[in-house]
Design an enzyme around this catalytic site. Structure first.
Site, PDB file in Angstrom:
ATOM      1  N   ASP A  30      35.702  41.901  45.311  1.00  0.00           N
ATOM      2  CA  ASP A  30      35.410  42.368  43.963  1.00  0.00           C
ATOM      3  C   ASP A  30      35.079  43.857  43.972  1.00  0.00           C
ATOM      4  O   ASP A  30      34.292  44.322  44.809  1.00  0.00           O
ATOM      5  CB  ASP A  30      34.222  41.597  43.384  1.00  0.00           C
TER       6      ASP A  30
ATOM      7  N   ASP B 104      36.339  44.032  38.506  1.00  0.00           N
ATOM      8  CA  ASP B 104      35.457  43.379  37.554  1.00  0.00           C
ATOM      9  C   ASP B 104      35.253  44.244  36.313  1.00  0.00           C
ATOM     10  O   ASP B 104      35.066  45.462  36.411  1.00  0.00           O
ATOM     11  CB  ASP B 104      34.100  43.121  38.230  1.00  0.00           C
TER      12      ASP B 104
ATOM     13  N   GLU C 139      40.208  42.320  35.641  1.00  0.00           N
ATOM     14  CA  GLU C 139      39.622  41.367  34.692  1.00  0.00           C
ATOM     15  C   GLU C 139      39.719  41.984  33.302  1.00  0.00           C
ATOM     16  O   GLU C 139      39.020  42.945  32.993  1.00  0.00           O
ATOM     17  CB  GLU C 139      38.161  41.083  35.051  1.00  0.00           C
TER      18      GLU C 139
ATOM     19  N   HIS D  52      34.441  31.686  38.442  1.00  0.00           N
ATOM     20  CA  HIS D  52      32.984  31.605  38.524  1.00  0.00           C
ATOM     21  C   HIS D  52      32.302  31.796  37.177  1.00  0.00           C
ATOM     22  O   HIS D  52      31.090  31.557  37.064  1.00  0.00           O
ATOM     23  CB  HIS D  52      32.465  32.647  39.510  1.00  0.00           C
ATOM     24  N   ASP D  53      33.026  32.232  36.160  1.00  0.00           N
ATOM     25  CA  ASP D  53      32.455  32.454  34.830  1.00  0.00           C
ATOM     26  C   ASP D  53      32.795  31.344  33.841  1.00  0.00           C
ATOM     27  O   ASP D  53      32.407  31.431  32.672  1.00  0.00           O
ATOM     28  CB  ASP D  53      32.962  33.784  34.256  1.00  0.00           C
TER      29      ASP D  53
END
Length: 548
Positions: A97, A198, A255, A324-325
């Site tokens: 990330d 990210d 993202e 993960h979100d």
């Protein structure tokens, strides 16, 4: 154009919850190393690890205090170097990330910036005076509450789009960019194979930081339009690409909330030299958690098809349904009560065989589901805690709040990986940092390894089929049965070879006619029911793949 990352199958790891190697209840880098053979056997080519940097953990590692150190709970830089070496030795690749919209408030850059108004790094972050005795503007943070935090020492506010301990970097400042690029090169020279970037959609802010219209008369108005994919953002991406990305054989995935198919080519068009892929948000926004409703197939068709067609011959899709979100996809889109295995495998076939690079989130390959929460103490995620406080202030009961967060909370995807039916699901010998899902004795890797009909082995079969058939990588996507209310069907075509993928996205059987879509002479190659009973009827959540 062929590329290694187009042909890859990717796997996302949330290190805190993947595998604990040292018995402290927290997943770590050596735990990932222990499971590399599992990933290789699954068919994984590319591993993405969520942040493992030094961090005070206000937002589970996305608040970074040192970009070139490893969080002590996860191990050391020597552990990372060994992990990277072992990944490469198995013929796999590794991306990490890149979190550069913000840092931790403990990062040395911010400590300098807040030390005085005259510090050379003051302009590395976004500072403003009070406005009429209050915050500089009415922007609301993504995790609720004001996007501003007052600093008593220098008597100004700093901007934080996420938690108050994640101050936003000022990307208008060229020194910030140079420092970020130096850090990126440091990791790339170490040998990593790319970045998932990210919150890249938030780097550019509306320059004047003006208030946004507040028709609902709430204290904090939604300010997303002032910092989400704002005009000029692509200038930052071009600068990053010119200075860093174009000089390495790597893969980049941004993202990208707020991006729609009609603008996708601007970001990932191969002739533009920007990013390779983006994680778009359209399809994951379809679910209505308050009503518990699954998205209609028509809406899925519209969004996926728009992205497939927009990038055909121009760019490349990143295919995903979990991360993960997000809550677990089988709980969100499927039917865990009646058709858990069938819906988990049907959804897998649906997204996996489109044109793009498929990403699997840890536990998705065994059909992990949402967990159960009993009270506030069961939640770890900062956004869930903020939502609890806001709903309580609105007069919602504890039962109502728990019900809402059980359906929507990011903690659902952060429960420990379910390796076996032993205590703590084989994740750790100690009490895990976060409660294991109670269904681990039924849903786990060990129980599915040797079961030919398991979710895990269906994913293996999908990966193997995609690897064997170039058409399922590079072939053109064509939507079929467009008006069918239950079935999502599409073809993949390349150089005279054609596949048809059929998925019944409902808990009732579904039919279509030969005139609508003929399978005459087609060869059945994969499905989640066996045997095929009727050619033109699908069972509940049945998925089939044919080669014509």
């Amino acid at each position: 154009m062929a590329n290694w990352w187009k042909e890859a199958v990717a796997y996302q790891i949330y290190p805190r919850s993947f595998k604990d190697s040292n018995g402290d209840g927290i997943g770590d880098l050596n735990g990932i190393s222990e499971k590399l053979d599992y990933l290789k056997d699954l068919g994984i080519d590319l591993i993405w690890i969520c942040p493992m940097y030094k961090s005070p953990n206000d937002d589970n590692g996305y608040d970074i205090s040192d970009y070139q150190e490893i969080m002590a709970e996860f191990g050391s830089m020597a552990d990372f170097d060994r992990l990277l070496e072992q990944v490469h030795a198995r013929g796999m690749r590794l991306i990490i990330d890149l979190v550069v919209n913000h840092t931790s408030d403990e990062h040395p850059w911010f400590l300098e910036s807040r030390s005085s108004r005259n510090n050379p790094k003051r302009g590395w972050y976004i500072w403003r005076d009070s406005k009429n005795g209050a915050e500089p503007n009415n922007w609301e943070g993504i995790f609720k509450g004001s996007a501003w935090e007052f600093d008593p020492q220098t008597q100004q506010y700093y901007l934080h789009l996420f938690t108050r301990r994640q101050p936003d970097l000022n990307w208008e400042n060229h020194d910030v960019r140079r420092a970020v690029y130096d850090m990126m090169r440091w990791w790339l020279d170490k040998g990593i194979d790319g970045f998932r970037i990210d919150a890249i959609a938030h780097l550019k802010k509306e320059p004047l930081l003006d208030d946004v219209p507040n028709p609902d008369k709430l204290r904090y108005a939604p300010a997303m339009k002032s910092h989400l994919n704002y005009d000029g953002l692509l200038d930052y991406v071009d600068d990053m690409s010119r200075n860093v990305l174009q000089h390495y054989d790597i893969v980049t995935v941004g993202e990208m909330n707020g991006l729609y198919a009609e603008n996708a080519e601007e970001w990932v068009g191969e002739h533009r030299g920007r990013l390779n892929m983006v994680f778009q948000f359209e399809h994951v926004r379809l679910w209505e958690p308050e009503a518990g409703l699954r998205p209609e197939p028509a809406a899925l068709k519209r969004i996926f098809t728009a992205w497939q067609e927009a990038l055909e011959g121009k760019g490349w899709n990143a295919l995903y349904v979990e991360n993960h979100d997000l809550t677990r996809i089988t709980s969100r889109w499927g039917d865990t009560e009646h058709y858990w295995r069938e819906s988990a495998t049907c959804i897998a076939a649906l997204y996996f065989l489109m044109q793009g690079t498929p990403f699997i989130y840890q536990g998705q390959e065994i059909g992990m589901t949402n967990t159960r929460f009993e009270g506030l103490e069961d939640f770890d995620d900062v956004s869930a805690k903020n939502m609890w406080r806001e709903m309580a202030e609105q007069g919602k009961s504890e039962e109502e709040i728990i019900a809402f967060l059980t359906n929507t909370g990011r903690d659902n995807s952060r429960t420990p990986m379910q390796w076996n039916a032993w205590p703590n699901a084989g994740f750790s010998d100690a009490k895990p940092w976060f409660k294991v899902n109670a269904n681990y004795e039924m849903i786990n890797v060990a129980s599915q390894q040797q079961d030919p009909d398991s979710v895990l082995n269906f994913y293996r079969a999908l990966i193997q089929l995609r690897r064997q058939e170039r058409t399922l990588i590079y072939g053109r996507y064509v939507l079929e049965l467009e008006g069918h209310s239950q079935i999502y069907a599409y073809s993949r075509m390349l150089e005279g070879v054609e596949f048809v993928v059929l998925c019944n996205m409902s808990s009732k059987s579904a039919r279509w006619s030969e005139a609508e879509l003929s399978l005459d002479g087609a060869r059945f190659v994969l499905g989640n029911y066996a045997p095929v009973e009727e050619t033109y009827r699908l069972h509940a959540w049945e998925a089939r793949v044919y080669k014509l």
